[in-house]
Write an enzyme that holds these catalytic residues in place. Structure first.
Site, PDB file in Angstrom:
ATOM      1  CB  CYS A  27      32.291  45.911  49.443  1.00 51.01           C
ATOM      2  SG  CYS A  27      30.845  44.958  48.983  1.00 51.01           S
TER       3      CYS A  27
ATOM      4  CD  GLU B 292      36.476  43.028  54.901  1.00 53.66           C
ATOM      5  OE1 GLU B 292      37.686  43.196  55.154  1.00 53.66           O
ATOM      6  OE2 GLU B 292      36.059  42.173  54.088  1.00 53.66           O
TER       7      GLU B 292
ATOM      8  NE  ARG C 184      38.507  40.806  40.345  1.00 55.20           N
ATOM      9  CZ  ARG C 184      37.447  40.009  40.182  1.00 55.20           C
ATOM     10  NH1 ARG C 184      37.167  39.491  39.015  1.00 55.20           N
ATOM     11  NH2 ARG C 184      36.680  39.722  41.206  1.00 55.20           N
TER      12      ARG C 184
ATOM     13  CG  HIS D 288      33.174  41.420  52.064  1.00 48.93           C
ATOM     14  ND1 HIS D 288      34.236  42.292  52.092  1.00 48.93           N
ATOM     15  CD2 HIS D 288      32.478  41.715  50.936  1.00 48.93           C
ATOM     16  CE1 HIS D 288      34.175  43.086  51.014  1.00 48.93           C
ATOM     17  NE2 HIS D 288      33.120  42.754  50.300  1.00 48.93           N
TER      18      HIS D 288
HETATM   19  N1  PCA Z   1      30.175  42.940  46.857  1.00 45.30           N
HETATM   20  C1  PCA Z   1      31.038  43.798  46.059  1.00 45.30           C
HETATM   21  C2  PCA Z   1      30.223  45.024  45.778  1.00 45.30           C
HETATM   22  C3  PCA Z   1      28.820  44.693  46.142  1.00 45.30           C
HETATM   23  C4  PCA Z   1      28.903  43.417  46.880  1.00 45.30           C
HETATM   24  O1  PCA Z   1      27.976  42.861  47.435  1.00 45.30           O
HETATM   25  C5  PCA Z   1      32.375  44.071  46.726  1.00 45.30           C
HETATM   26  O2  PCA Z   1      32.853  43.229  47.493  1.00 45.30           O
HETATM   27  O3  PCA Z   1      32.958  45.116  46.487  1.00 45.30           O
END
Ligand code: PCA
Length: 217
Positions: free
Chosen positions: A146, A83, A93, A169
């Site tokens: 996240c 990111e 959401r 991510h």
């Molecule tokens: N993914 C979610 C929150 C926790 C996770 O592992 C997100 O992308 O916000």
């Protein structure tokens, strides 16, 4: 003798319909590892807006890391997604694991609109690609827990001298993706290897490489 610098590496609890969160599966096996002169401290964070903040603050106070790297599941993404930015918005959401569903609320009232990752994201990308791993730069960490944790890490790091932070991510693991016909996935061992590599680069260099990885859409 000064103590070994630490990397606080966080993963999340499962959320939505999932029984596991690949971020914690990939992160927890790295607890206690050493990389580029740093010791890795793996920390589980709840997928909940309020509790993730208090647990992150506690971990930061006890671990006193030089580097913070958050890791989270991005079901549907096909690559390790480094990111670039975290924004000052919570727009959920679906309710978080505590039932909270904030809409258009700031992560930090009066905080800046966004923070850029302070990790060498392009150098990390190049290292992952050179190792044969699928990787990309992402320009949005979403608006859920996240992004919230990524923003908080950068906000807290900005107040501590020399502390850097960023977020990655990751796709579903194989067992999760097996339930959806089109969902991409990665094996946990590959994600873990990618995280080790990403940490090695992040811990050993501060200045990023200039390397095109932009998008048009
Ligand atoms: N993914 C979610 C929150 C926790 C996770 O592992 C997100 O992308 O916000």
């Amino acid at each position: 003798m000064s103590k070994t610098p630490r990397i606080l590496l966080t993963g999340f609890t499962p959320f939505g319909d999932e029984d596991i969160n690949p971020s914690w599966e990939a992160v927890r096996v790295l607890h206690g590892e050493h990389v580029a002169g740093h010791e890795v401290v793996a920390q589980l964070l709840p997928t909940a807006f309020d509790a993730s903040r208090s647990e992150l603050e506690q971990a930061l106070a006890s671990v006193e890391p030089a580097l913070m790297i958050g890791v989270g599941q991005a079901g549907g993404r096909s690559r390790l997604s480094i990111e670039r930015v975290a924004i000052n918005v919570q727009d959920a959401r679906l309710p978080d694991n505590a039932g909270a569903q904030p809409i258009d609320e700031p992560v930090i009232a009066d905080g800046p609109a966004a923070y850029f990752s302070t990790l060498p994201i392009k150098a990390m990308l190049a290292a992952l690609q050179a190792d044969g791993l699928p990787a990309e730069i992402s320009n949005t960490a979403g608006t859920y827990v996240c992004n919230h944790v990524a923003y908080l890490m950068l906000h807290l790091a900005a107040r501590r001298k020399g502390v850097r932070a960023g977020f990655i991510h990751i796709p579903y693991l194989l067992a999760q993706a097996a339930r959806f016909p089109q969902a991409p996935s990665m094996a946990q061992a590959d994600v873990t290897r990618g995280l080790m590599l990403a940490m090695r680069v992040a811990a050993s260099q501060v200045i990023d490489r200039k390397l095109g990885a932009g998008t048009l859409d």
